[in-house]
Write a protein that holds these residues in place. Structure first.
Motif, short mmCIF file in Angstrom:
data_model
loop_
_atom_site.label_atom_id
_atom_site.label_comp_id
_atom_site.label_asym_id
_atom_site.label_seq_id
_atom_site.Cartn_x
_atom_site.Cartn_y
_atom_site.Cartn_z
N LEU A 371 1.04 -1.63 0.10
CA LEU A 371 -0.28 0.09 0.09
C LEU A 371 0.83 1.04 -0.07
O LEU A 371 0.32 1.40 -0.91
N GLY A 372 2.24 1.44 0.82
CA GLY A 372 3.09 1.93 0.90
C GLY A 372 3.12 2.60 -0.85
O GLY A 372 3.56 3.83 -1.33
N VAL A 373 3.91 1.55 -1.37
CA VAL A 373 4.44 1.33 -2.72
C VAL A 373 2.85 2.28 -3.53
O VAL A 373 3.01 3.29 -4.36
N ALA A 374 1.75 1.77 -3.50
CA ALA A 374 0.75 2.21 -4.07
C ALA A 374 -0.03 3.48 -4.23
O ALA A 374 -0.41 4.48 -5.01
N LEU A 375 -0.32 4.11 -2.87
CA LEU A 375 -0.15 5.18 -2.91
C LEU A 375 0.89 5.90 -2.59
O LEU A 375 0.21 7.12 -3.15
N GLY A 376 1.79 5.88 -2.99
CA GLY A 376 2.74 7.16 -2.87
C GLY A 376 2.77 6.84 -5.06
O GLY A 376 2.75 8.20 -4.79
N SER A 412 0.24 16.81 -2.58
CA SER A 412 0.74 15.26 -2.69
C SER A 412 1.34 15.25 -0.78
O SER A 412 1.76 14.20 -0.47
N ALA A 413 1.48 16.05 -0.14
CA ALA A 413 1.84 15.98 1.06
C ALA A 413 0.63 15.95 1.79
O ALA A 413 1.04 15.27 3.14
N TRP A 414 0.17 16.06 1.46
CA TRP A 414 -1.27 16.12 2.04
C TRP A 414 -1.55 14.25 2.54
O TRP A 414 -1.81 13.25 2.95
N SER A 415 -1.73 14.00 1.15
CA SER A 415 -1.59 12.38 0.99
C SER A 415 -0.46 11.24 1.31
O SER A 415 -0.99 10.61 2.41
N PHE A 416 0.58 12.40 1.43
CA PHE A 416 1.58 11.57 2.47
C PHE A 416 1.01 11.17 4.03
O PHE A 416 1.29 10.19 4.36
N VAL A 417 0.94 12.96 4.81
CA VAL A 417 0.23 12.67 5.74
C VAL A 417 -0.54 11.91 5.93
O VAL A 417 -0.73 10.74 6.71
N VAL A 418 -1.97 11.59 5.27
CA VAL A 418 -2.71 10.36 5.43
C VAL A 418 -2.67 9.16 5.14
O VAL A 418 -2.71 8.15 6.12
N ALA A 419 -1.69 9.04 4.23
CA ALA A 419 -0.81 7.52 3.93
C ALA A 419 -0.04 7.36 5.39
O ALA A 419 -0.18 5.85 5.89
N VAL A 420 0.90 7.57 6.09
CA VAL A 420 1.86 7.17 7.22
C VAL A 420 0.74 7.30 8.54
O VAL A 420 1.37 6.94 9.35
N ALA A 421 0.05 8.17 8.73
CA ALA A 421 -0.96 7.87 9.48
C ALA A 421 -1.91 7.11 9.40
O ALA A 421 -2.14 6.43 10.72
N LEU A 422 -2.20 6.68 8.87
CA LEU A 422 -3.53 5.22 8.84
C LEU A 422 -2.73 4.21 7.93
O LEU A 422 -3.74 3.47 9.01
N VAL A 423 -1.84 4.50 6.83
CA VAL A 423 -2.21 2.84 6.88
C VAL A 423 -1.84 1.74 8.09
O VAL A 423 -2.35 1.10 7.74
N PRO A 424 -0.76 2.05 8.76
CA PRO A 424 -0.21 1.30 9.83
C PRO A 424 -1.20 1.34 10.91
O PRO A 424 -1.66 0.07 11.57
N VAL A 425 -1.81 1.90 10.69
CA VAL A 425 -3.63 1.76 12.01
C VAL A 425 -4.22 0.79 11.00
O VAL A 425 -5.37 0.10 12.41
N PHE A 426 -4.84 1.14 9.86
CA PHE A 426 -6.11 -0.18 9.75
C PHE A 426 -5.17 -1.43 9.46
O PHE A 426 -5.47 -2.74 9.10
N TRP A 427 -3.62 -1.67 8.70
CA TRP A 427 -3.13 -2.75 7.94
C TRP A 427 -1.77 -2.43 8.43
O TRP A 427 -0.50 -2.23 7.91
N PRO A 428 -1.97 -3.33 9.98
CA PRO A 428 -0.59 -2.84 10.77
C PRO A 428 0.62 -4.17 10.38
O PRO A 428 0.16 -4.87 9.35
N PHE A 429 1.84 -3.75 10.54
CA PHE A 429 2.79 -4.23 10.15
C PHE A 429 3.43 -5.27 10.69
O PHE A 429 3.40 -5.95 10.41
#
Length: 429
Positions: A371-376, A412-429
């Motif tokens: 998801l990090g790659v896809a959202l990037g 783009s900066a907003w998209s970065f903030v959303v991704a790094v804030a929410l992806v680990p919450v909804f899909w943990p490592f």
């Protein structure tokens, strides 16, 4: 490092350079890269051509076909007309309505289809309200691009990423799961454009403004007249909506594989006479389909030769000690930067094998890395040629090359903030 790894990496780097150079058509670069990998013995013939029969390509062709049917039946233009009539006379309200429509249409018919359907409507609004098209076209493009992250259908990147999630054993990934990140991304994008667009968007008109819009039977607004009463949907439009609802149902409940579901619905669009075969064939973006099919070959080579694992090791060695969260951020940023210069789909295809290999090396879940790659790859807002949506508004908006980065970098900066804030919450490592 084996010779095959060297050849694979050299081929991919050369392809990226040619993508950036932009003098050779991207589809030729992609096909050429696949052929080089075959001629040098890195891939077999079957591996080289496997991408053209890949479910991802079948799915994309089917989705493009459905988008053509929705456009041809007047569904997209009717929806735009209906919502814009309720927007009132405020410029801000109109801007929000345009962006909201683009964002809503993108997950239903793909961001490219949504942009194409909305372009004549937005051009008509600009003409009637004496607004510079440059003030409306970039907001439309950004809304369609952000809205693509609301569903699987929104973008080819989503389709490719979902397939990689499945093959990596981390899926299946829900049809609307993208919306967990997409909704805040869309809302933030609209807010940013409303607050900053007036200052950061240029006041410019194209040398020749094409005000030729679809006729009233398609549901679009006439260019030189005040809005007439909303045109009712015809029988073809209702059939198209029914098929679209069927597609969403099949995908949402995972009744059949996505490629099969989309192919069924594309065939139904023809059988129900919503669209003819010649119009469907003419409307499919074959260049994108061939590009993705060809770029699957370098992705296969990355995995087969061990190049992806090698690069994954380098990522882990460089920032892996900081933890998976730092690696996730690194993958997002690298893919995001690549996507400003080459096709966002191409950058995703290059980076996805690295994401999976990195997750394996770190012994963490592959899903958040993918998801990090896809959202990037989806943050292609800074350069005008990074995806078909921004490219499609370039001429109608009368833009220059540097008009996108001022507002695009903030989005783009907003998209970065959303991704790094929410992806680990909804899909943990």
């Amino acid at each position: 490092m084996t010779p095959h790894i060297v050849i694979t990496l050299a081929t991919i780097v050369l392809a990226m350079v040619l993508f950036v150079w932009n003098r050779v058509p991207a589809v030729i670069v992609a096909v050429g890269a696949a052929l080089v990998l075959f001629l040098t013995g890195v891939l077999t013939m079957r591996e080289t051509l496997s991408g053209f029969g890949d479910p991802v390509v079948v799915l994309l062709v089917s989705l493009f076909s459905i988008a053509v049917a929705l456009e041809e039946s007047g569904v997209a233009a009717w929806a735009g007309q209906l919502l814009l009539r309720r927007a009132g006379g405020s410029p801000t309200t109109r801007l929000v309505a345009i962006m909201a429509i683009g964002a809503v249409l993108s997950p239903l018919m793909g961001m490219n289809g949504a942009a194409v359907a909305m372009l004549p409507i937005v051009a008509g609004i600009a003409a009637r309200t004496a607004t510079a098209p440059s003030k409306l076209m970039i907001p439309l493009a950004f809304a369609c691009t952000a809205g693509a992250n609301l569903s699987l259908l929104g973008s080819p990147v989503n389709v490719v990423a979902a397939e990689k999630i499945d093959t990596a054993g981390a899926g299946p990934f829900g049809f609307f799961a993208w919306a967990l990140v997409g909704v805040p991304q869309v809302i933030g994008t609209i807010v940013i454009v409303v607050l900053l667009g007036r200052r950061l968007l240029p006041e410019r008109r194209p040398a020749v403004v094409d005000q030729t819009l679809p006729d009233a039977s398609s549901g679009a607004l006439p260019a030189q007249e005040s809005p007439a009463p909303a045109v009712a949907l015809g029988p073809r439009a209702y059939l198209a909506l029914a098929v679209l609802a069927l597609l969403i149902g099949l995908l949402a409940f995972n009744v059949v594989p996505a490629a099969i579901a989309a192919a069924i619905c594309a065939v139904l669009m023809v059988l129900l006479r919503v669209v003819t075969v010649p119009r469907l064939v003419a409307g499919v973006d074959w260049s994108t389909c061939i590009l993705i099919g060809a770029m699957i070959a370098p992705a296969v080579a990355m995995s087969k030769t061990g190049a992806a694992g090698l690069l994954g090791d380098q990522v882990v060695t460089g920032i892996g000690g900081l933890g998976p969260y730092a690696v996730f951020i690194g993958l997002f940023l690298v893919t995001g930067v690549l996507s400003q210069f080459i096709s966002n789909t191409s950058s995703a295809l290059v980076m996805l094998p690295i994401a999976v290999a990195t997750a394996t090396d770190l012994h963490v879940a592959a899903l958040p890395m993918i998801l990090g790659v896809a959202l990037g790859a989806s943050t292609s807002f800074v350069m005008p040629f990074a995806n078909a949506v921004t490219l499609s508004v370039y001429g109608p908006g009368g833009y220059r090359f540097g008009d996108f980065w001022r507002l695009g970098s903030i989005v783009s900066a907003w998209s970065f903030v959303v991704a790094v804030a929410l992806v680990p919450v909804f899909w943990p490592f």
